[in-house]
Design a protein around this motif. Structure first.
Motif, PDB file in Angstrom:
ATOM      1  N   VAL A  83       0.833  -1.103  -0.069  1.00  0.00           N
ATOM      2  CA  VAL A  83      -0.012   0.169   0.176  1.00  0.00           C
ATOM      3  C   VAL A  83       0.859   1.307  -0.021  1.00  0.00           C
ATOM      4  O   VAL A  83       0.565   2.297  -0.745  1.00  0.00           O
ATOM      5  CB  VAL A  83      -0.908  -0.073   1.007  1.00  0.00           C
ATOM      6  CG1 VAL A  83      -1.522   1.450   1.272  1.00  0.00           C
ATOM      7  CG2 VAL A  83      -2.114  -1.141   1.192  1.00  0.00           C
ATOM      8  N   THR A  86       2.375   1.480  -3.236  1.00  0.00           N
ATOM      9  CA  THR A  86       1.587   2.163  -4.449  1.00  0.00           C
ATOM     10  C   THR A  86       1.061   3.416  -4.230  1.00  0.00           C
ATOM     11  O   THR A  86       1.116   4.291  -5.314  1.00  0.00           O
ATOM     12  CB  THR A  86       0.113   1.212  -4.107  1.00  0.00           C
ATOM     13  OG1 THR A  86       0.605  -0.269  -4.531  1.00  0.00           O
ATOM     14  CG2 THR A  86      -0.783   1.425  -5.447  1.00  0.00           C
ATOM     15  N   ASN A  87       0.740   4.121  -3.105  1.00  0.00           N
ATOM     16  CA  ASN A  87       0.503   5.313  -2.871  1.00  0.00           C
ATOM     17  C   ASN A  87       1.392   6.192  -3.234  1.00  0.00           C
ATOM     18  O   ASN A  87       1.288   7.425  -3.785  1.00  0.00           O
ATOM     19  CB  ASN A  87       0.037   5.525  -1.495  1.00  0.00           C
ATOM     20  CG  ASN A  87      -1.244   4.851  -1.167  1.00  0.00           C
ATOM     21  OD1 ASN A  87      -2.298   4.950  -1.881  1.00  0.00           O
ATOM     22  ND2 ASN A  87      -1.610   4.641   0.162  1.00  0.00           N
ATOM     23  N   GLU A  88       2.819   5.905  -3.117  1.00  0.00           N
ATOM     24  CA  GLU A  88       3.823   6.839  -3.218  1.00  0.00           C
ATOM     25  C   GLU A  88       4.044   6.922  -4.896  1.00  0.00           C
ATOM     26  O   GLU A  88       4.024   8.084  -5.172  1.00  0.00           O
ATOM     27  CB  GLU A  88       5.260   6.161  -2.718  1.00  0.00           C
ATOM     28  CG  GLU A  88       6.490   6.851  -2.971  1.00  0.00           C
ATOM     29  CD  GLU A  88       6.447   8.648  -2.458  1.00  0.00           C
ATOM     30  OE1 GLU A  88       7.177   9.428  -3.219  1.00  0.00           O
ATOM     31  OE2 GLU A  88       5.610   8.837  -1.786  1.00  0.00           O
ATOM     32  N   ARG A  91       1.334   9.271  -5.895  1.00  0.00           N
ATOM     33  CA  ARG A  91       1.433  10.491  -5.614  1.00  0.00           C
ATOM     34  C   ARG A  91       2.652  11.287  -6.594  1.00  0.00           C
ATOM     35  O   ARG A  91       2.511  12.244  -7.123  1.00  0.00           O
ATOM     36  CB  ARG A  91       2.395  10.807  -4.308  1.00  0.00           C
ATOM     37  CG  ARG A  91       2.480  12.171  -3.896  1.00  0.00           C
ATOM     38  CD  ARG A  91       3.534  12.170  -2.452  1.00  0.00           C
ATOM     39  NE  ARG A  91       4.764  11.526  -2.753  1.00  0.00           N
ATOM     40  CZ  ARG A  91       5.691  12.159  -3.714  1.00  0.00           C
ATOM     41  NH1 ARG A  91       5.551  13.502  -4.387  1.00  0.00           N
ATOM     42  NH2 ARG A  91       6.831  11.781  -3.731  1.00  0.00           N
TER      43      ARG A  91
END
Length: 116
Positions: A83, A86-88, A91
């Protein structure tokens, strides 16, 4: 007496130029959007134990796991790392998209600073 309002004294020509500039800007924005969608963005978590690559279309393309991070007794940690990576990566896509838009909005954010 001078007239006010309307399109007196050469305004139609200026309006044509504005329309041409707007169309050119729209084409450039579409080209930049397409270029963004074709790029890939990679981010890692856990000191490189998890690597996630996504496209500019925000689709996950690849997940790479280091062997040592796969611990059947600690699935939660692996999930958290996926997670985070993936979020990085997402971003990074948003950051690049915002940088592209700022070229056209003059850094005002959105269209005219209204958050569109």
């Amino acid at each position: 007496m001078a007239k006010r309002g309307g399109f007196q004294g050469g305004m139609p020509g200026n309006m044509n130029n504005l329309m041409k500039q707007a169309q050119k800007m729209q084409r450039q924005m579409e080209e930049n959007q397409q270029a963004l969608e074709e790029k890939e963005f990679t981010a890692t978590a856990g000191g490189g134990a998890v690597e996630v690559t996504i496209s500019g279309k925000r689709e996950v393309k690849k997940v790479t796991l280091a062997e040592e991070v796969v611990d059947p007794d600690d699935i939660e940690m692996l999930q958290d790392l996926i997670v985070a990576a993936t979020n990085e990566a997402l971003r990074k896509v948003e950051e690049e998209a915002a940088a592209m838009m700022s070229k056209y909005t003059g850094g005002m954010g959105g269209l005219g600073g209204f958050g569109f």
